[in-house]
Design an enzyme around this catalytic site. Structure first.
Site, PDB file in Angstrom:
ATOM      1  N   ASP A 208       3.879  13.580  -6.549  1.00 29.85           N
ATOM      2  CA  ASP A 208       4.979  14.405  -7.081  1.00 29.85           C
ATOM      3  C   ASP A 208       6.358  13.971  -6.581  1.00 29.85           C
ATOM      4  O   ASP A 208       7.285  14.787  -6.548  1.00 29.85           O
ATOM      5  CB  ASP A 208       4.760  15.885  -6.728  1.00 29.85           C
ATOM      6  CG  ASP A 208       3.668  16.528  -7.570  1.00 29.85           C
ATOM      7  OD1 ASP A 208       3.265  15.923  -8.582  1.00 29.85           O
ATOM      8  OD2 ASP A 208       3.202  17.622  -7.204  1.00 29.85           O
TER       9      ASP A 208
ATOM     10  N   LYS B 201      -0.093  -3.269  11.410  1.00 32.86           N
ATOM     11  CA  LYS B 201       1.091  -4.132  11.389  1.00 32.86           C
ATOM     12  C   LYS B 201       2.300  -3.253  11.727  1.00 32.86           C
ATOM     13  O   LYS B 201       2.745  -2.453  10.923  1.00 32.86           O
ATOM     14  CB  LYS B 201       1.312  -4.777  10.018  1.00 32.86           C
ATOM     15  CG  LYS B 201       0.047  -5.428   9.415  1.00 32.86           C
ATOM     16  CD  LYS B 201      -0.557  -4.568   8.360  1.00 32.86           C
ATOM     17  CE  LYS B 201      -1.646  -5.235   7.565  1.00 32.86           C
ATOM     18  NZ  LYS B 201      -2.706  -5.867   8.276  1.00 32.86           N
TER      19      LYS B 201
ATOM     20  N   ASP C 172      14.035  -2.922  20.586  1.00 33.71           N
ATOM     21  CA  ASP C 172      15.073  -2.350  21.459  1.00 33.71           C
ATOM     22  C   ASP C 172      14.942  -0.850  21.662  1.00 33.71           C
ATOM     23  O   ASP C 172      15.939  -0.142  21.867  1.00 33.71           O
ATOM     24  CB  ASP C 172      16.469  -2.685  20.914  1.00 33.71           C
ATOM     25  CG  ASP C 172      16.782  -4.177  21.015  1.00 33.71           C
ATOM     26  OD1 ASP C 172      16.101  -4.871  21.791  1.00 33.71           O
ATOM     27  OD2 ASP C 172      17.700  -4.636  20.316  1.00 33.71           O
TER      28      ASP C 172
ATOM     29  N   LYS D 167       0.848  -1.193   0.000  1.00 33.85           N
ATOM     30  CA  LYS D 167       0.000   0.000   0.000  1.00 33.85           C
ATOM     31  C   LYS D 167       0.881   1.240   0.000  1.00 33.85           C
ATOM     32  O   LYS D 167       1.682   1.443   0.919  1.00 33.85           O
ATOM     33  CB  LYS D 167      -0.893   0.057   1.242  1.00 33.85           C
ATOM     34  CG  LYS D 167      -1.947  -1.029   1.323  1.00 33.85           C
ATOM     35  CD  LYS D 167      -1.573  -2.073   2.323  1.00 33.85           C
ATOM     36  CE  LYS D 167      -2.715  -3.057   2.498  1.00 33.85           C
ATOM     37  NZ  LYS D 167      -2.321  -4.241   3.252  1.00 33.85           N
TER      38      LYS D 167
END
Length: 517
Positions: A180, A415, A420, A175
């Site tokens: 531009d 997602k 860390d 996605k």
């Protein structure tokens, strides 16, 4: 009817289907397909004039703004389409023919009318019912539409799987929305009302990132790879021919939406968003840091990509092995045997791991939940913390500055993961076999302690408040803890589910279908 007549009818039906496949099942040749590439000389555009000086003051760094609110995510796409002067490169897995999908289709058309070159690349698995619309858009001299791994038989599409299952089971899950070559949106959201809080039904909790600076050129180059890949087919020979005037039907439908009370209310809410004012006035506070685009080789769509050209290898090369902690959000978390042991090995090294996925009541794909559910005990035994998002959360919706996990009537679709306290991934990649082995995926790896801290804060406060924590009793039985109204509730079966739902998941979990999930 006699057995002989029944057999004859079955034979005839099979012959007709086979004949249909033989006649219509072939894909058109890619020979003669037009070649094009992203425009790189766009610094003089309106977006370029606003962005280039800010990026030049921070060499090597890109600006990132997480799109946490669903309506802000819709507004960002509309504003980029309205601001574009040279090009729009748009790539999606799902594009619904609903309120938000129609308005964005019309925004592309309006841009093309202004002279903007529009390239629209859609995965073909979810374009059913859109053939006429896509053909009308493609008829515009400034718009070209391509379909990734298309179905040669447009209806019924299931016939295609009979002869071409290997290819059609591989989908483009990427996605991106780029204007531009100056600003882009990458993340987990598809185009549809459930992704942009434009529906009264189930809404998805999701996450995108608006980016400016040098990472945008990486996204543009990646789009070019997919646009020129052997899986990207022009509509000629696939979709029915249509009159150019049919494109006005898109404009008419968009106008009707704007006049409809529900549509007008939604558009007014989007327009009045503080995000819209901050973006249009140039006051949006970007996090300027090092951002890298990661994306599968599009040859994965035909099963031809090398292992080191896939996202798991890229994650390893950029982020390395987690050493202290990892927070993971995955709507469709199916770790499989190997993934489960990978998480366990990290936990055994002392890495603190927290995972959020959908509960059975919240998921929109029960089969995926089955692939995850059978791994819960192994993960919990290693000390890994598991949260499962509730479907309802007492009206606690997304807030600006938080990751927005836990909106009312929601199903998780985001997602993302943080490693860390220094690196964050935002993209389309689920921790499941389909993302790893079948579908193409993409996203950003962001070096940002501030963003990683926001994800960590979500796991400290909002996620526990809006989720069930899965726990393991001494006898090995699972139970679920829920914080509600100041009370801590215990559930000894999966909350808000029926016996038959749980039985169905148990049966599916016994089947060897993880590789399809």
């Amino acid at each position: 009817m006699s057995r002989g007549k029944s057999l004859a009818l079955v034979t005839l039906a099979v012959s007709l289907i086979a004949g249909l496949i033989a006649v219509r099942g072939g894909l058109p040749s890619l020979e003669g397909r037009t070649a094009s590439a992203a425009f790189l000389d766009t610094s003089a555009t309106r977006l370029g004039r606003a962005i280039v000086p800010r990026a030049a003051a921070r060499p090597g760094k890109s600006g990132i703004y997480p799109l946490l609110d669903s309506r802000d995510a819709f507004a960002a796409r509309m504003l980029l389409a309205q601001a574009a002067e040279r090009s729009l490169d748009v790539q999606y897995y799902i594009w619904r023919n609903d309120l938000s999908g129609t308005l964005l289709f019309d925004a592309l058309r309006k841009a093309a009318d202004r002279g903007v070159r529009v390239r629209l690349l859609l995965d073909d698995s979810n374009t059913s019912g859109l053939d006429t619309t896509l053909a009308a858009l493609d008829s515009h001299p400034n718009i070209e539409v391509r379909l990734f791994n298309p179905f040669a038989i447009r209806w019924p599409r299931t016939l295609g799987y009979l002869t071409d299952f290997f290819r059609l089971n591989r989908r483009m899950h990427n996605k991106s929305f780029t204007a531009d070559n100056q600003a882009t949106i990458v993340g987990g959201r598809n185009v549809g009302d459930e992704y942009f809080d434009a529906t009264n039904g189930m809404a998805f909790v999701d996450l995108d990132a608006l980016a400016v600076g040098p990472v945008v050129s990486e996204v543009s180059r990646d789009f070019d790879r997919y646009w020129a890949s052997d899986s990207a087919y022009p509509t000629n020979g696939l979709l029915p021919q249509t009159e150019p005037a049919r494109i006005e039907e898109i404009s008419s439908k968009a106008s009707q939406i704007a006049l409809n009370p529900n549509g007008a209310k939604y558009l007014e809410a989007v327009k009045s968003s503080p995000f819209v004012r901050e973006l249009t006035e140039g006051r949006l506070a970007f996090d300027w840091t090092i951002v890298r685009t990661v994306s599968d080789d599009p040859a994965k769509g035909l099963g031809r990509a090398a292992p080191d050209a896939l996202l798991p290898s890229m994650f390893q090369a950029i982020v390395g092995e987690p050493a202290i902690r990892m927070e993971l959000v995955s709507a469709y978390f199916v770790p499989g045997v190997e993934g489960t042991e990978w998480f366990r090995s990290m936990a055994n090294r002392g890495v603190k791991i927290q995972i959020l996925t959908n509960s059975l009541e919240a998921t929109d794909v029960a089969a995926v939940h089955a692939g995850y559910a059978k791994r819960r005990k192994r993960l919990l035994e290693a000390g890994i913390t598991l949260y499962e998002l509730r479907s309802l959360s007492d009206g606690v919706g997304p807030t600006r500055g938080g990751a927005g996990f836990g909106s009312s009537g929601s199903s998780l679709h985001a997602k993302t993961f943080a490693v860390d306290g220094s690196h964050v991934f935002i993209g389309s990649f689920n921790f499941d076999p389909r993302s790893a082995e079948l579908n193409t995926e993409m996203g950003f790896v962001i070096e940002s302690g501030a963003l990683a801290q926001k994800v960590d804060a979500e796991f400290a406060v909002r996620i526990p408040a809006n989720s069930y924590e899965v726990c393991l009793a001494e006898g090995g039985k699972l139970y679920w803890l829920e914080h509600r109204g100041g009370e801590l509730l215990r559930h000894d079966v999966e909350p808000s589910t029926s016996f038959w739902e749980r039985l169905g998941v148990s049966v599916i979990s016994l089947l060897p279908v993880d590789w399809l999930l």
